[in-house]
Design a protein around this motif. Structure first.
Motif, PDB file in Angstrom:
ATOM      1  N   SER A 203      38.978  43.775  56.254  1.00 43.12           N
ATOM      2  CA  SER A 203      38.516  44.730  55.242  1.00 43.12           C
ATOM      3  C   SER A 203      38.787  46.172  55.646  1.00 43.12           C
ATOM      4  O   SER A 203      38.834  47.065  54.789  1.00 43.12           O
TER       5      SER A 203
ATOM      6  N   GLY B 117      48.723  36.731  53.825  1.00 41.67           N
ATOM      7  CA  GLY B 117      47.964  37.724  54.562  1.00 41.67           C
ATOM      8  C   GLY B 117      48.265  37.749  56.043  1.00 41.67           C
ATOM      9  O   GLY B 117      49.270  37.224  56.517  1.00 41.67           O
TER      10      GLY B 117
ATOM     11  N   GLU C  88      35.207  37.466  47.564  1.00 42.55           N
ATOM     12  CA  GLU C  88      36.451  37.761  48.284  1.00 42.55           C
ATOM     13  C   GLU C  88      37.479  36.640  48.148  1.00 42.55           C
ATOM     14  O   GLU C  88      38.396  36.530  48.951  1.00 42.55           O
TER      15      GLU C  88
ATOM     16  N   ALA D  82      44.758  47.585  51.395  1.00 46.64           N
ATOM     17  CA  ALA D  82      45.890  46.832  50.861  1.00 46.64           C
ATOM     18  C   ALA D  82      45.748  46.711  49.352  1.00 46.64           C
ATOM     19  O   ALA D  82      44.648  46.796  48.793  1.00 46.64           O
ATOM     20  N   ARG D  83      46.872  46.501  48.683  1.00 44.47           N
ATOM     21  CA  ARG D  83      46.878  46.099  47.274  1.00 44.47           C
ATOM     22  C   ARG D  83      46.844  44.580  47.266  1.00 44.47           C
ATOM     23  O   ARG D  83      47.736  43.914  47.812  1.00 44.47           O
ATOM     24  N   TRP D  84      45.797  44.022  46.650  1.00 49.25           N
ATOM     25  CA  TRP D  84      45.597  42.571  46.677  1.00 49.25           C
ATOM     26  C   TRP D  84      46.221  41.945  45.436  1.00 49.25           C
ATOM     27  O   TRP D  84      45.909  42.335  44.305  1.00 49.25           O
ATOM     28  N   TYR D  85      47.102  40.978  45.667  1.00 50.04           N
ATOM     29  CA  TYR D  85      47.705  40.191  44.599  1.00 50.04           C
ATOM     30  C   TYR D  85      47.137  38.773  44.695  1.00 50.04           C
ATOM     31  O   TYR D  85      47.671  37.937  45.441  1.00 50.04           O
ATOM     32  N   PRO D  86      46.057  38.472  43.970  1.00 44.06           N
ATOM     33  CA  PRO D  86      45.376  37.172  44.115  1.00 44.06           C
ATOM     34  C   PRO D  86      46.136  36.059  43.405  1.00 44.06           C
ATOM     35  O   PRO D  86      45.732  35.530  42.365  1.00 44.06           O
TER      36      PRO D  86
ATOM     37  N   ARG E 202      39.525  34.398  44.762  1.00 48.24           N
ATOM     38  CA  ARG E 202      39.698  34.415  43.319  1.00 48.24           C
ATOM     39  C   ARG E 202      38.937  33.246  42.691  1.00 48.24           C
ATOM     40  O   ARG E 202      38.605  32.256  43.356  1.00 48.24           O
TER      41      ARG E 202
ATOM     42  N   ASP F  68      41.891  37.420  54.026  1.00 49.81           N
ATOM     43  CA  ASP F  68      43.071  37.119  54.838  1.00 49.81           C
ATOM     44  C   ASP F  68      43.738  38.376  55.378  1.00 49.81           C
ATOM     45  O   ASP F  68      44.807  38.303  55.993  1.00 49.81           O
TER      46      ASP F  68
ATOM     47  N   LEU G 238      48.985  42.441  49.926  1.00 53.93           N
ATOM     48  CA  LEU G 238      48.374  41.184  50.357  1.00 53.93           C
ATOM     49  C   LEU G 238      48.518  40.173  49.229  1.00 53.93           C
ATOM     50  O   LEU G 238      47.946  40.343  48.149  1.00 53.93           O
TER      51      LEU G 238
ATOM     52  N   ARG H 121      40.897  37.742  49.784  1.00 56.35           N
ATOM     53  CA  ARG H 121      40.973  39.112  50.286  1.00 56.35           C
ATOM     54  C   ARG H 121      40.720  39.146  51.788  1.00 56.35           C
ATOM     55  O   ARG H 121      41.251  40.003  52.511  1.00 56.35           O
TER      56      ARG H 121
END
Length: 755
Positions: A226, A182, A683, A230-234, A685, A223, A216, A221
């Motif tokens: 808000s 991030g 926020e 972004a598309r979050w890839y946890p 995983r 990082d 991201l 999230r």
């Protein structure tokens, strides 16, 4: 009351002491986004944790030097400055005579003050160099792994760390930003030496409005602000390298890699491709393979690789990713992935390292070298990688490998620490306590009774930044700030220069140390190093600041290299980007092979340790203080939960353990345990918890549950091991833990007062 200017690592400010003796602080008027950390400064004057006078541990005073397990548990006796000087000078002389100067470890981490003269590390090194030298610590906890790796891959480290594309260039040119780790906004307020105008929040605002597509990659999230879509890839923590390899394999398999760039600007790609396709070990590193490790769906990995290939893509890797076991690998893999895209050296494309890790990475500020106190030359050639201090103290004469060499740990008899708190940034603090019991003597300069001071033999009270004169400016700062003395010293505190001047007098090097100058005369002398174009020192001091000249905006290492790789060859053996390094291959390290490689860490959720400790702890930088500095300040204290550091946990993981928001919990593994206050958050995983570093270490003596920190310092849980035999960097970012509600008698937090 007079309002006076000063600066700190987290921002310039104006301050005064009111009629009640309270420090009042307000941000510099030119700062568009002042740091909330400025409020912590209110705790600097007269706090009950201040060291009031020189103090000597009773056991050392009564029985003399020697290893002693009572360090950290003994009481202190206050003495006069003359007695303290005599004790320290006498012990330094004894060690030098009986064991040699290599038996002195000069410990300092440079964050004590934003001032360029009262820079504790420079003061300590200048003094020790004049009395025959010392064993030094090399590198940093922040990016020590990258500092060793990058010269092997691109020839040098500083340009990659600090001279990448600026944020305006990214906003204007980048189409896809792939942010591994991030861009944590909390870190953007801090720059070594200070920052007058916090522009990074504005750049992130521009990024949000620019239409740049952002991926991201990370377990949090938060990082990325808000406000930034972004598309979050946890990703499963510690598996970023596997994800990068899966992306690289997709580029290769679908012919999306830039073969011309790889041929002209890189060396060793063929060996790397053989590894990707299973030619080395029979394992194809495709998206399906990466999905099983990272828990990111294979279809998402393939889709992201394709987006990267059709876009102007910037790949950025935070410093946090290299503060892990095998931390060399995500940095190296990120460079290899960027090279396959063929965009290294293009505006807004290629590879970046540290965006969101420090406030000056990507800054547009001037690049002006601010004069600092000369340190001299250390006659002792011994050193250790800075994160190997406990190993050194516990294994005198032991051998270890580092960057292609086999080295021997010196037999340290005296630790002299000025500036910094190793009981904040080091790992496995119970092991560090054992290590600190081994030397004959530990001397510490400290304004506060931190754990480092409590584990010393002789504690010399130092002033804070508002109790002395100096000037400060950070890398890419827009202003040089005159740091006026705002308040008198607390108790009997003296600045480091006065302390070392007193010691230098007793050791016969006073003239060499001071050069006959007072503090003010040193400031005038150093200021002259800025040249003849600046106002006089008196005018600067009266004005309170000097606006620094604007420098270049983009100064990337790779722009000229891309234009002509022969004329502007990189300082690597091949002159090219070394996707495979013959030099590293020659070292024969199985924990850092010749090219980017997936190496399974000990602490990760896919390994056997997760059966006993099923939660992955991220021990990242705090948002409420700089490292452990001013943990007693109001901003830091306001974020505590039941007086402990807050640990963030997913609601599902909390529910499975009967934990409610605000509960005190015990966080533990086989290295130690700490108490923290639970904060439930979606926020992050599942199976990941976040406990920031920097809560002052507060061990509970003889607690029934074993080694326990009452305050929530995560470094009782992290492993004290090097990143690999190549870099021996800090690995304090990750640990596997278990968390349970704490229902027993709650021990008090005691570190906010004198021992």
């Amino acid at each position: 009351m007079t309002i006076l200017p000063s600066t700190s690592h987290w921002g310039a400010f104006l301050a005064e002491v009111d009629q009640d003796g309270e420090l009042r602080v307000r941000p510099h008027p030119a700062d568009p986004a002042p740091s909330p950390l400025l409020d912590n400064l209110k705790a600097t004057l007269g706090h009950r944790s201040r060291v009031a006078a020189p103090a000597v541990r009773r056991g050392w005073l009564e029985h003399g030097p020697g290893p002693d397990e009572r360090r950290g548990r003994d009481e202190f006796v206050e003495v006069s400055w003359d007695e303290a000087f005599d004790l320290v000078a006498g012990e330094l002389q004894r060690i030098r005579t009986d064991h040699g100067n290599q038996a002195i470890y000069g410990g300092s981490y440079g964050w004590a003050s934003a001032g360029r003269f009262h820079h504790a590390q420079s003061q300590l090194r200048r003094f020790l160099n004049l009395v025959g030298g010392y064993t030094a610590g090399k590198g940093t906890y922040s990016f020590g792994t990258s500092m060793v790796l990058l010269p092997h891959v691109v020839g040098e480290a500083h340009s990659v760390l600090f001279n990448g594309s600026t944020w305006p260039t990214i906003v204007q040119n980048t189409e896809l930003l792939v942010a591994f780790g991030g861009v944590p906004a909390k870190n953007l307020f801090v720059t070594p030496g200070g920052v007058t105008k916090h522009t990074m929040p504005g750049h992130l605002h521009d990024l949000a409005r620019s239409g740049v597509d952002i991926a991201l990659v990370g377990p949090f999230r938060a990082d990325l602000p808000s406000t930034v879509e972004a598309r979050w890839y946890p990703v499963r923590p510690g598996t970023d390298t596997a994800l990068m390899l899966g992306l690289a394999h997709t580029l290769c398999a679908e012919g999306l890699h830039d073969k011309d760039f790889l041929d002209r600007y890189c060396t060793g790609y063929d060996e790397f491709e053989r590894y990707l396709t299973g030619g080395e070990d029979g394992v194809v590193k495709d998206a399906a393979w990466a999905a099983a490790i990272t828990e990111i769906p294979a279809a998402d990995i393939v889709a992201l690789a394709r987006r990267m290939a059709r876009s102007r893509t910037m790949i950025t890797v935070t410093w946090s990713l290299q503060r892990t076991q095998h931390g060399e690998q995500p940095v190296w893999a990120g460079i290899a992935l960027a090279a396959m895209l063929g965009q290294i050296g293009l505006p807004g494309g290629g590879f970046g390292h540290g965006y969101g890790s420090m406030g000056d990475v990507g800054s547009t500020g001037p690049d002006v070298r601010i004069p600092a106190l000369p340190q001299g030359v250390n006659p002792v050639r011994e050193f250790i990688p800075v994160a190997r201090i406990a190993d050194m103290l516990l294994n005198p004469g032991g051998q270890y490998e580092f960057d292609g060499s086999t080295r021997t740990y010196p037999d340290i008899r005296l630790v002299y620490w000025a500036g910094g708190n190793p009981f904040h940034h080091h790992q496995d603090l119970n092991r560090l306590r054992t290590a600190f019991a081994r030397p004959d003597t530990v001397v510490v300069h400290e304004p506060y009774w931190t754990a480092t001071a409590r584990n010393a033999d002789i504690v010399l009270p130092t002033t804070t930044m508002v109790e002395r004169e100096d000037f400060g400016a950070g890398r890419r700062d827009t202003h040089l700030i005159a740091m006026h003395r705002i308040a008198p010293p607390a108790g009997l505190a003296r600045d480091d220069y006065a302390i070392f001047t007193g010691l230098a007098s007793r050791m016969g090097v006073s003239a060499e140390f001071t050069e006959g100058r007072t503090v003010r005369q040193w400031l005038e002398h150093l200021y002259q190093g800025l040249g003849d174009e600046v106002p006089s020192f008196d005018d600067f001091w009266a004005a309170g600041e000097l606006v620094l000249p604007q420098g270049e905006t983009d100064r990337t290492l790779f722009a000229d290299f891309r234009s002509d790789p022969d004329t502007h060859a990189l300082p690597t053996p091949s002159g090219r980007i070394e996707i495979t390094s013959a030099t590293v291959a020659g070292f024969g390290y199985d924990d850092c092979p010749s090219h980017p490689t997936w190496l399974e860490p000990e602490d990760w959720l896919g390994g056997p340790r997760a059966q006993d400790f099923p939660l992955h702890l991220i021990a990242n930088q705090p948002s409420t203080r700089l490292h452990s500095q001013l943990d007693v300040g109001p901003t830091s204290q306001a974020a505590k939960v039941a007086g402990r550091e807050a640990i963030r946990i997913h609601p599902a993981d909390a529910a499975a353990r009967g934990i409610a928001d605000g509960d005190i919990v015990r966080v533990f593994n086989d290295r130690g345990a700490c108490l923290a206050g639970a904060v439930l958050s979606e926020e992050l995983r599942e199976r990941v918890v976040q406990l920031p570093t920097g809560a002052w270490f507060d061990p509970v003596a003889d607690h029934p549950s074993g080694a326990l920190c009452a305050h929530g310092n995560p470094n009782v849980l992290t492993a004290d091991r090097g990143s690999s035999r190549l870099a021996q960097g800090c690995t304090g970012q990750h640990a596997l833990v278990q968390v349970e509600r704490f229902d027993g008698p709650v021990p008090p937090v005691t570190v906010g007062r004198r021992p």
